[in-house]
Scaffold this active site. Structure first.
Site, PDB file in Angstrom:
ATOM      1  N   GLY A  70      63.045  48.889  19.188  1.00 21.82           N
ATOM      2  CA  GLY A  70      63.125  50.138  18.422  1.00 21.82           C
ATOM      3  C   GLY A  70      61.848  50.924  18.596  1.00 21.82           C
ATOM      4  O   GLY A  70      60.898  50.478  19.257  1.00 21.82           O
ATOM      5  N   ASP A  71      61.835  52.140  18.043  1.00 23.30           N
ATOM      6  CA  ASP A  71      60.660  53.018  18.134  1.00 23.30           C
ATOM      7  C   ASP A  71      60.262  53.328  19.577  1.00 23.30           C
ATOM      8  O   ASP A  71      59.086  53.485  19.880  1.00 23.30           O
ATOM      9  CB  ASP A  71      59.462  52.409  17.387  1.00 23.30           C
ATOM     10  CG  ASP A  71      59.665  52.394  15.882  1.00 23.30           C
ATOM     11  OD1 ASP A  71      60.493  53.176  15.412  1.00 23.30           O
ATOM     12  OD2 ASP A  71      58.996  51.609  15.203  1.00 23.30           O
ATOM     13  N   GLY A 118      65.102  59.046  19.592  1.00 28.94           N
ATOM     14  CA  GLY A 118      65.440  60.256  18.840  1.00 28.94           C
ATOM     15  C   GLY A 118      64.848  61.506  19.446  1.00 28.94           C
ATOM     16  O   GLY A 118      65.493  62.551  19.523  1.00 28.94           O
ATOM     17  N   LYS A 119      63.602  61.382  19.894  1.00 26.88           N
ATOM     18  CA  LYS A 119      62.901  62.522  20.506  1.00 26.88           C
ATOM     19  C   LYS A 119      63.612  62.976  21.783  1.00 26.88           C
ATOM     20  O   LYS A 119      63.840  64.167  21.996  1.00 26.88           O
ATOM     21  CB  LYS A 119      61.456  62.111  20.804  1.00 26.88           C
ATOM     22  CG  LYS A 119      60.602  63.210  21.398  1.00 26.88           C
ATOM     23  CD  LYS A 119      59.188  62.703  21.626  1.00 26.88           C
ATOM     24  CE  LYS A 119      58.318  63.785  22.245  1.00 26.88           C
ATOM     25  NZ  LYS A 119      56.941  63.307  22.493  1.00 26.88           N
ATOM     26  N   ASN A 158      65.173  53.147   9.640  1.00 25.45           N
ATOM     27  CA  ASN A 158      63.880  52.453   9.688  1.00 25.45           C
ATOM     28  C   ASN A 158      62.849  53.194  10.541  1.00 25.45           C
ATOM     29  O   ASN A 158      61.660  53.008  10.369  1.00 25.45           O
ATOM     30  CB  ASN A 158      64.047  51.013  10.190  1.00 25.45           C
ATOM     31  CG  ASN A 158      64.753  50.939  11.515  1.00 25.45           C
ATOM     32  OD1 ASN A 158      65.520  51.835  11.859  1.00 25.45           O
ATOM     33  ND2 ASN A 158      64.524  49.883  12.265  1.00 25.45           N
ATOM     34  N   HIS A 173      62.349  60.643  13.846  1.00 29.60           N
ATOM     35  CA  HIS A 173      61.755  61.560  14.817  1.00 29.60           C
ATOM     36  C   HIS A 173      61.604  62.930  14.163  1.00 29.60           C
ATOM     37  O   HIS A 173      62.276  63.253  13.188  1.00 29.60           O
ATOM     38  CB  HIS A 173      62.619  61.653  16.078  1.00 29.60           C
ATOM     39  CG  HIS A 173      64.021  62.123  15.822  1.00 29.60           C
ATOM     40  ND1 HIS A 173      64.990  61.283  15.318  1.00 29.60           N
ATOM     41  CD2 HIS A 173      64.613  63.323  15.980  1.00 29.60           C
ATOM     42  CE1 HIS A 173      66.117  61.949  15.183  1.00 29.60           C
ATOM     43  NE2 HIS A 173      65.922  63.197  15.573  1.00 29.60           N
ATOM     44  N   THR A 174      60.696  63.717  14.715  1.00 25.74           N
ATOM     45  CA  THR A 174      60.418  65.050  14.182  1.00 25.74           C
ATOM     46  C   THR A 174      60.982  66.094  15.135  1.00 25.74           C
ATOM     47  O   THR A 174      60.795  66.004  16.351  1.00 25.74           O
ATOM     48  CB  THR A 174      58.901  65.250  14.006  1.00 25.74           C
ATOM     49  OG1 THR A 174      58.421  64.275  13.080  1.00 25.74           O
ATOM     50  CG2 THR A 174      58.595  66.627  13.472  1.00 25.74           C
ATOM     51  N   THR A 183      61.296  46.487   7.682  1.00 21.66           N
ATOM     52  CA  THR A 183      60.850  47.650   6.914  1.00 21.66           C
ATOM     53  C   THR A 183      61.299  47.583   5.458  1.00 21.66           C
ATOM     54  O   THR A 183      60.994  48.481   4.676  1.00 21.66           O
ATOM     55  CB  THR A 183      61.395  48.949   7.541  1.00 21.66           C
ATOM     56  OG1 THR A 183      62.826  48.855   7.623  1.00 21.66           O
ATOM     57  CG2 THR A 183      60.816  49.182   8.925  1.00 21.66           C
ATOM     58  N   ARG A 185      82.482  41.202   6.595  1.00 26.53           N
ATOM     59  CA  ARG A 185      83.622  41.965   6.089  1.00 26.53           C
ATOM     60  C   ARG A 185      83.607  42.135   4.566  1.00 26.53           C
ATOM     61  O   ARG A 185      84.646  42.149   3.911  1.00 26.53           O
ATOM     62  CB  ARG A 185      84.951  41.322   6.532  1.00 26.53           C
ATOM     63  CG  ARG A 185      85.062  41.251   8.052  1.00 26.53           C
ATOM     64  CD  ARG A 185      86.354  40.650   8.497  1.00 26.53           C
ATOM     65  NE  ARG A 185      86.358  40.475   9.955  1.00 26.53           N
ATOM     66  CZ  ARG A 185      87.389  39.997  10.657  1.00 26.53           C
ATOM     67  NH1 ARG A 185      88.495  39.650  10.032  1.00 26.53           N
ATOM     68  NH2 ARG A 185      87.309  39.869  11.961  1.00 26.53           N
TER      69      ARG A 185
END
Length: 214
Positions: free
Chosen positions: A22-23, A27-28, A48, A51-52, A139, A153
């Site tokens: 992750g990270d 998103g960017k 968790n 992005h900006t 997190t 489930r």
């Protein structure tokens, strides 16, 4: 509830995949690639990371909603593989509206099969980390326990928020039987779930999010 029916000829499909924990900046990159997109679909994950995005010179920090929402031609979909903290989602919707991003109600769609991060998932996250000999260092936002409930489930989905109060209360009661035992056994009595109180919270989420669920 919205009936979402689109027919597109998909000439171009761009898929952003993270191959680490992750990270990685997904998103960017996704936000940048969304500039000319018609559909922007988030497939997995929770809130968790984040992005900006920049809208009219202003920075907007997002953790759940795809960054492509700032482009007026896009329809943004949060897919069934995502887990949603409704409070975070509502906060982001309000933030986008505050900054003047247009037509959020028309352009943001949430799959009804998306699972909901409930308050008890965050308590379980704390408990599981405490019980592990080698804690992962999560997190503490309830993402892992929510996915566990999905696999078992017993998870609560966005569709379930649309149920009458008594029906959602029953689902919460069934979902938290073992969780409440875990809290009791491990000295976390204050975390035992009150299904009446939580059903009221779900009802409040429903009043704000019902028109986004599809």
């Amino acid at each position: 509830m919205i009936n979402l029916s689109y027919r597109f000829i998909m000439k171009n499909v761009t898929v952003i995949i993270g191959t680490k924990w992750g990270d990685e900046g997904k998103g960017k990159i996704a936000a940048k690639e969304s500039k000319d997109a018609k559909l922007v679909i988030r497939a997995t994950g929770g809130n968790n990371a984040g992005h900006t995005v920049i809208y009219k010179g202003k920075s907007i920090a997002l953790h759940l909603i795809p960054g492509g929402i700032v482009y007026p031609q896009t329809t943004c979909i949060i897919g069934p593989g995502v887990v949603i903290d409704p409070d975070v989602l509502i906060s982001e919707i309000n933030l986008l509206k505050k900054h003047g991003v247009p037509s959020i109600e028309k352009r943001l769609k949430i799959s009804g099969r998306t699972h909901v991060i409930m308050p008890y998932h965050k308590d379980l996250d704390v408990l599981y980390e405490k019980l592990k000999e080698n804690p992962v260092g999560t997190t503490k936002r309830g993402i892992g326990p929510c996915y566990s409930d999905k696999d078992n489930r017993i998870g609560i989905r966005m569709y379930d928020l649309l149920l009458p109060k008594d029906a959602i209360k029953k689902k919460i009661k069934e979902a938290t039987k073992l969780h409440n035992q875990n809290f009791l056994t491990n000295g976390m009595q204050n975390c035992i779930v009150n299904s009446d109180e939580l059903a009221l919270i779900c009802n409040n989420w429903k009043s704000i999010l019902k028109d986004y669920i599809t």
